[in-house]
Enzyme design. Sequence first.
Site, PDB file in Angstrom:
ATOM      1  N   ASP A 226     -16.566   6.586  54.809  1.00  0.00           N
ATOM      2  CA  ASP A 226     -15.277   6.759  54.136  1.00  0.00           C
ATOM      3  C   ASP A 226     -14.710   5.409  53.714  1.00  0.00           C
ATOM      4  OD1 ASP A 226     -14.329   9.323  53.664  1.00  0.00           O
ATOM      5  OD2 ASP A 226     -13.647   9.607  55.724  1.00  0.00           O
TER       6      ASP A 226
ATOM      7  N   ASP B 182     -12.897   8.466  58.139  1.00  0.00           N
ATOM      8  CA  ASP B 182     -11.703   7.715  58.533  1.00  0.00           C
ATOM      9  C   ASP B 182     -10.883   8.528  59.544  1.00  0.00           C
ATOM     10  OD1 ASP B 182     -10.737   9.581  56.744  1.00  0.00           O
ATOM     11  OD2 ASP B 182      -9.712   8.148  55.437  1.00  0.00           O
ATOM     12  N   SER B 183     -11.392   9.729  59.907  1.00  0.00           N
ATOM     13  CA  SER B 183     -10.813  10.482  61.030  1.00  0.00           C
ATOM     14  C   SER B 183     -10.998   9.692  62.327  1.00  0.00           C
ATOM     15  CB  SER B 183     -11.461  11.872  61.137  1.00  0.00           C
ATOM     16  OG  SER B 183     -12.875  11.774  61.098  1.00  0.00           O
TER      17      SER B 183
ATOM     18  N   GLU C 120     -11.877  20.312  51.232  1.00  0.00           N
ATOM     19  CA  GLU C 120     -11.198  20.488  52.516  1.00  0.00           C
ATOM     20  C   GLU C 120     -10.043  21.457  52.405  1.00  0.00           C
ATOM     21  OE1 GLU C 120     -10.367  16.870  54.677  1.00  0.00           O
ATOM     22  OE2 GLU C 120      -9.158  17.918  56.172  1.00  0.00           O
TER      23      GLU C 120
ATOM     24  N   LYS D  44     -17.562   7.566  50.525  1.00  0.00           N
ATOM     25  CA  LYS D  44     -16.751   8.734  50.142  1.00  0.00           C
ATOM     26  C   LYS D  44     -15.342   8.277  49.816  1.00  0.00           C
ATOM     27  CE  LYS D  44     -15.415  12.108  53.210  1.00  0.00           C
ATOM     28  NZ  LYS D  44     -13.942  11.994  53.216  1.00  0.00           N
TER      29      LYS D  44
ATOM     30  N   GLU E 287     -11.384   9.763  48.354  1.00  0.00           N
ATOM     31  CA  GLU E 287     -10.547  10.950  48.158  1.00  0.00           C
ATOM     32  C   GLU E 287      -9.861  10.913  46.797  1.00  0.00           C
ATOM     33  OE1 GLU E 287      -7.758  11.381  51.395  1.00  0.00           O
ATOM     34  OE2 GLU E 287      -9.343  11.381  52.908  1.00  0.00           O
TER      35      GLU E 287
HETATM   36  O1  KIV Z   1     -12.649  11.633  57.838  1.00  0.00           O
HETATM   37  C1  KIV Z   1     -13.203  12.730  57.982  1.00  0.00           C
HETATM   38  O2  KIV Z   1     -13.592  13.125  59.094  1.00  0.00           O
HETATM   39  C2  KIV Z   1     -13.375  13.567  56.814  1.00  0.00           C
HETATM   40  C3  KIV Z   1     -13.877  14.951  57.045  1.00  0.00           C
HETATM   41  C4  KIV Z   1     -12.780  15.806  57.533  1.00  0.00           C
HETATM   42  C5  KIV Z   1     -14.509  15.512  55.833  1.00  0.00           C
HETATM   43  O3  KIV Z   1     -13.108  13.154  55.730  1.00  0.00           O
END
Ligand code: KIV
Length: 271
Positions: free
Chosen positions: A90, A51-52, A189, A120, A122
Amino acid sequence: MSIHGNIKIVTTHQLQEMKAKGEKISMLTAYDYSMAKIIDQAGVDVILVGDSASNVMAGNETTLPITLDHMIWHATSVVKAVNRALVVVDVPFGSYQGSSSEALRSCIRIMKESGGHAVKMEGGIEIKESITRVLSAGIPVMGHLGLTPQSIYKFGTYTVRAKEEAEAKKLIEDAKVLEELGCFAIVLEKIPSKLAKKVSEAIAIPTIGIGAGPDTDGQVLVVHDMLGITQDFKPRFLRQYADLNTIMKNAFENYVSDIKSQKFPNEKESY
Ligand code: KIV
């Protein structure tokens, strides 16, 4: 998967074997077809549709604004390019924290519509029900502990997490909970190296670190950061493997200059 059911991609099971053998796991983010193709051909084990994308693709300050539809769109583009890597997607902020049925609905949409191989999420014990429900549908789940960017307004800062004993203790407990629930790996992280080593030794599933030192079972970076495309983000943990910003800017400047001076296109480049 081939027509005869032989899985050609890296599997979650293989990642666990890699940990057992002491073979380090490589993971990178990707958000589009062209980049994912290069990353996959380079032999990266896991591609994270992170989600980056909210930061590096859409220019948002945080990961909070990205939606489930956006994530599915990015993941669909990545999956089309990948032959070998495991593609983890994510689950974005607001699409799994409300209830376990909402989490399941979101993850089923990701798996069905994008073709991704795993998701994934969090958090630790607080999202236990959501993780359990998603796992019960046969969807592999990767955990994410330490600095969890979807909670940035709770933390108030992007500095190193779990430096204090109480937070470190909770992180170890959370890692054990995620392992017991059946997660196949955990991203750690921005936590102290010593703590990351302790967590990695305490659980049998792989840990993938970002800013968590050398003793995790694998490493992940955001692709735009490691290629040097991003200019204003240079944390200590980031190793820049190329300076694409300069290379790309030079190419664009040469392009403009060639057009202005009427050097492009030439005769050979015309019909
Ligand atoms: O969204 C992302 O890029 C991440 C990484 C920093 C692990 O969750």
